[in-house]
Design a protein around this motif. Structure first.
Motif, mmCIF file in Angstrom:
data_model
loop_
_atom_site.group_PDB
_atom_site.id
_atom_site.type_symbol
_atom_site.label_atom_id
_atom_site.label_comp_id
_atom_site.label_asym_id
_atom_site.label_seq_id
_atom_site.Cartn_x
_atom_site.Cartn_y
_atom_site.Cartn_z
ATOM 1 N N PRO A 115 -3.179 -2.369 -11.156
ATOM 2 C CA PRO A 115 -3.017 -1.825 -9.802
ATOM 3 C C PRO A 115 -1.630 -2.029 -9.207
ATOM 4 N N LEU A 116 -1.019 -3.196 -9.442
ATOM 5 C CA LEU A 116 0.315 -3.424 -8.897
ATOM 6 C C LEU A 116 1.355 -2.555 -9.587
ATOM 7 N N ALA A 117 1.195 -2.330 -10.909
ATOM 8 C CA ALA A 117 2.109 -1.422 -11.605
ATOM 9 C C ALA A 117 1.940 0.003 -11.095
ATOM 10 N N VAL A 118 0.706 0.412 -10.847
ATOM 11 C CA VAL A 118 0.447 1.743 -10.286
ATOM 12 C C VAL A 118 1.120 1.871 -8.925
ATOM 13 N N ASN A 119 1.038 0.824 -8.099
ATOM 14 C CA ASN A 119 1.709 0.848 -6.800
ATOM 15 C C ASN A 119 3.214 1.058 -6.958
ATOM 16 N N SER A 120 3.827 0.305 -7.877
ATOM 17 C CA SER A 120 5.265 0.443 -8.105
ATOM 18 C C SER A 120 5.612 1.847 -8.581
ATOM 19 N N ALA A 121 4.807 2.383 -9.491
ATOM 20 C CA ALA A 121 5.050 3.725 -9.995
ATOM 21 C C ALA A 121 4.894 4.755 -8.876
ATOM 22 N N TYR A 122 3.913 4.575 -8.045
ATOM 23 C CA TYR A 122 3.672 5.489 -6.916
ATOM 24 C C TYR A 122 4.885 5.542 -5.997
ATOM 25 N N ARG A 123 5.405 4.377 -5.661
ATOM 26 C CA ARG A 123 6.572 4.337 -4.783
ATOM 27 C C ARG A 123 7.823 4.806 -5.508
ATOM 28 N N GLY A 124 7.955 4.414 -6.786
ATOM 29 C CA GLY A 124 9.149 4.778 -7.546
ATOM 30 C C GLY A 124 9.307 6.268 -7.731
ATOM 31 N N ALA A 125 8.197 6.980 -7.857
ATOM 32 C CA ALA A 125 8.249 8.439 -8.023
ATOM 33 C C ALA A 125 8.202 9.176 -6.695
ATOM 34 N N GLY A 126 8.116 8.462 -5.587
ATOM 35 C CA GLY A 126 8.023 9.115 -4.280
ATOM 36 C C GLY A 126 6.795 10.008 -4.172
ATOM 37 N N LEU A 127 5.684 9.588 -4.767
ATOM 38 C CA LEU A 127 4.484 10.434 -4.757
ATOM 39 C C LEU A 127 3.919 10.607 -3.361
ATOM 40 N N TRP A 128 4.250 9.710 -2.454
ATOM 41 C CA TRP A 128 3.752 9.864 -1.085
ATOM 42 C C TRP A 128 4.423 11.025 -0.352
ATOM 43 N N TRP A 129 5.513 11.555 -0.945
ATOM 44 C CA TRP A 129 6.155 12.724 -0.336
ATOM 45 C C TRP A 129 5.458 14.031 -0.704
ATOM 46 N N VAL A 157 -3.301 3.261 -0.316
ATOM 47 C CA VAL A 157 -4.003 2.859 -1.536
ATOM 48 C C VAL A 157 -3.858 3.988 -2.550
ATOM 49 N N PRO A 158 -2.905 3.891 -3.486
ATOM 50 C CA PRO A 158 -2.756 4.928 -4.507
ATOM 51 C C PRO A 158 -3.987 4.992 -5.412
ATOM 52 N N VAL A 159 -4.177 6.116 -6.058
ATOM 53 C CA VAL A 159 -5.264 6.254 -7.021
ATOM 54 C C VAL A 159 -5.034 5.254 -8.159
ATOM 55 N N GLY A 160 -5.985 4.358 -8.363
ATOM 56 C CA GLY A 160 -5.846 3.335 -9.390
ATOM 57 C C GLY A 160 -5.007 2.158 -8.971
ATOM 58 N N GLY A 161 -4.507 2.169 -7.733
ATOM 59 C CA GLY A 161 -3.659 1.090 -7.258
ATOM 60 C C GLY A 161 -4.384 0.168 -6.290
ATOM 61 N N ALA A 162 -3.612 -0.658 -5.615
ATOM 62 C CA ALA A 162 -4.145 -1.610 -4.638
ATOM 63 C C ALA A 162 -3.546 -1.316 -3.275
ATOM 64 N N SER A 163 -4.174 -1.814 -2.247
ATOM 65 C CA SER A 163 -3.705 -1.577 -0.888
ATOM 66 C C SER A 163 -2.378 -2.285 -0.632
ATOM 67 N N PHE A 164 -1.462 -1.582 0.038
ATOM 68 C CA PHE A 164 -0.228 -2.205 0.526
ATOM 69 C C PHE A 164 0.154 -1.553 1.844
ATOM 70 N N ASP A 165 0.954 -2.277 2.624
ATOM 71 C CA ASP A 165 1.457 -1.757 3.894
ATOM 72 C C ASP A 165 2.924 -1.410 3.748
ATOM 73 N N ALA A 166 3.285 -0.230 4.223
ATOM 74 C CA ALA A 166 4.680 0.211 4.221
ATOM 75 C C ALA A 166 5.168 0.312 5.661
#
Length: 617
Positions: A115-129, A157-166
């Protein structure tokens, strides 16, 4: 040893998570739209991958870190050389991996590693955009202020990831902070001093903090480059290799004895030709020496980081290089040990702990621990034949921790295997709360039931339900079970369900084949001493120079009824001076002596406290 050691390391980098992020507004869509524009907007188009270089300062060390991020998938690789420590880690979109100083690569697929790697990948690829935010669940926490500045805060909470606050700066719309729980520890990653690189805005200064500023890690961005193509091989797990271990005379295995003290495995080792030293063998920990042993060996301790374990507090640790570790004829060379004041826990344990054998050793050999014969056997993996080893159980890894699938009273869970824990089974507080286990608990007591790096650990202890380990269904009926109540430390980790310690493992010959992600359980022959027992007195005391000091008294227990108080000092038991009573032996007596046994504690005040033992659970 979640119950008495550490679960942290130096230089826990999260490089890929720091660059392609930023934003702000009232709704999540508005916040992220503004963030996209502030971060460079369409300047990100056509860029397949990004490399970053950082200078590192923190935890008493300096060094360099670098990494590559796939800007479309978020896959990443990062490597570092900080003080005496080198290593690498990555995520290829499927596997999370890390590489240690010696070149050994371990797939990380337990607890919160993926889940933490998924979070990093989510942010690294800018998937929230993306229009659908990459499928993530996003809610607004509204506008918050901190140190006079205003931020729009999103919980993601990305798919397959864990909750984080931005946290996004309300004026610049750039990402200011990520709050993310890692291994039960809240980690705050702050990003400031943005500059333009190739039209994209990147934070030059990053600070990673777990709460105490003296242990903060500072990363300074020195170089950014963009790639038109991204090679998947960059992010894939590299080949694993280490030629730093051997068995004397070319033997295929070596066996040596151990003592079992309070369910802890104590065996002799040699360091740099000196010793022997009595070390604990702990699948839940890493290789450790105390500062006193480091001084005796003449080795330098570098760095100052936090060590987390059971209990709410932390201890300070560093790193020390050991030329050679010898275990009964098996040797490992050029090892980086953690230096930690384990012997500070002597008052709670009643035994001196000058070092620990942990993950690094288990990872190199196949390790068989025969609790019945009281022997450890280290086997060259090339010659290991598992056919007589017993029932196989798959193990996964989260850092240095070996984790198995199982269930408690039919509730699926993930449990750490911990030869360094004195207890039988401890369920983590979030698992207890999520499954409402306290409401279903049979007769039990709220008590101090252990002591770790963070001090005393508390639990509601019961005669538990049914524990099943692995797909083969190894079943343990009604072990003594602690329902964790700690709010911090190892047993407050939401990514794990619980901890399986020596109180359960001593029923078996257990064999660990880390290289093949497998452990084996084979029942020991004959009866097992001190099995499924629990304190019949109702007190936790530590050994001090003046006597056994009472740390806690369980409400309603025999000790409480008899009038024993926290702070009392016991100088003799049944007329025998405390100095002649090893603490582990006394604790075992208070567990194993029959119900109705009268025990007299003589206090330093001159008073005698007479306790009649009875079952509490």
């Amino acid at each position: 040893m979640r119950s008495a050691a550490l679960k942290s390391g130096l230089a826990a980098f999260t490089l890929a998570a720091l660059s392609s992020t930023c934003a702000l507004a009232l709704t999540p869509d508005e916040v992220l739209k503004d963030n996209y524009a502030a971060s460079g907007g369409d300047a990100w188009n056509g860029k397949a991958a990004m490399t970053q270089d950082f200078d590192y300062v923190g935890q008493g060390l300096t060094g360099h870190a670098a990494g590559t991020t796939d800007l479309r998938t978020g896959a990443f690789e990062q490597h570092f050389a900080v003080g005496p420590q080198t290593g690498a880690n990555g995520y290829d979109g499927n596997k999370v991996w890390n590489k240690d100083n010696s070149g050994i690569v371990t797939i990380q697929d337990a607890a919160d590693a993926i889940p933490l790697a998924v979070n990093s990948a989510y942010r690294g690829a800018g998937l929230w955009w993306k229009k659908d935010h990459g499928g993530a669940a996003i809610v607004s926490d509204g506008e918050k202020t901190d140190s006079g500045a205003s931020y729009d805060v999103l919980t993601i909470v990305p798919v397959g990831g864990a909750s984080f606050d931005a946290w996004f700066d309300a004026k610049t719309h750039l990402l200011s902070r990520i709050d993310e729980r890692q291994g039960g520890v809240m980690t705050k990653t702050t990003t400031t001093n943005y500059r333009s690189f190739g039209g994209t805005m990147q934070p030059v200064d990053t600070v990673i903090s777990t709460g105490d500023a003296k242990y903060d890690q500072h990363l300074t961005l020195t170089k950014v480059a963009f790639l038109a193509k991204s090679d998947p091989a960059i992010y894939a797990p590299p080949a694993s290799a280490a030629a730093d271990f051997a068995i004397a005379g070319g033997a295929h295995e070596v066996t040596f004895p151990f003592e079992l003290i309070a369910n802890h495995i104590h065996a002799n080792v040699m360091l740099n030709g000196k010793g022997p030293y009595s070390f604990i063998f702990d699948t839940g920990g890493v290789n450790i020496i105390t500062p006193a042993i480091a001084k005796e060996l003449g080795v330098k301790i570098e760095g100052k980081a936090e060590a987390h374990g059971a209990g709410n507090a932390t201890m300070e640790m560093g790193l020390a290089h050991v030329d050679e570790l010898n275990l009964g004829g098996a040797t490992i060379k050029n090892q980086l040990f953690v230096s930690l004041a384990l012997d500070d826990m002597y008052p709670a344990n009643g035994t001196h702990m000058v070092g620990m054998i942990g993950y690094e050793t288990f990872r190199r050999f196949v390790t068989r621990i025969d609790y019945g014969a009281r022997t450890v056997t280290l086997i060259d993996p090339k010659y290991y034949d598992p056919k007589e080893s017993g029932t196989p159980v798959h193990i996964a890894f989260n850092g240095n921790a070996a984790v198995v699938d199982g269930s408690y009273d039919g509730i699926p869970g993930k449990f750490q295997i911990d030869t360094g824990a004195r207890s039988a089974l401890t369920l983590d507080a979030p698992f207890v709360a999520t499954n409402n286990l306290l409401a279903k608990a049979p007769k039990g007591v709220d008590a101090v039931d252990g002591w770790g790096v963070g001090g005393p650990s508390r639990a509601h202890t019961v005669r538990g339900g049914i524990l099943k380990i692995g797909a083969a269904g190894i079943e343990i009926d009604h072990p003594v079970t602690g329902f964790g109540t700690d709010t911090a430390g190892a047993f407050a980790d939401p990514s794990l369900s619980g901890n399986i310690g020596g109180g359960i493992l001593k029923r078996f010959v257990v064999t660990f084949d880390y290289a093949h992600n497998t452990m084996y359980f084979k029942p020991v022959s004959g009866p097992v001493a001190d099995l499924d027992t629990y304190d019949r007195a109702g007190t936790w005391f530590n050994v001090e120079p003046e006597g056994f000091k009472v740390i806690a008294v369980t409400t309603g227990s025999p000790a409480d009824t008899a009038g024993l108080k926290e702070g009392d000092v016991i100088t003799a038991v049944d007329g025998k001076p405390f100095a002649d009573l090893p603490l582990p032996d006394l604790r075992q007596r208070l567990r194993d002596d029959p119900v109705g046994t009268l025990v007299t504690f003589h206090l330093a005040s001159g008073k005698d406290i007479k306790i009649t033992l009875k079952d509490q659970i």
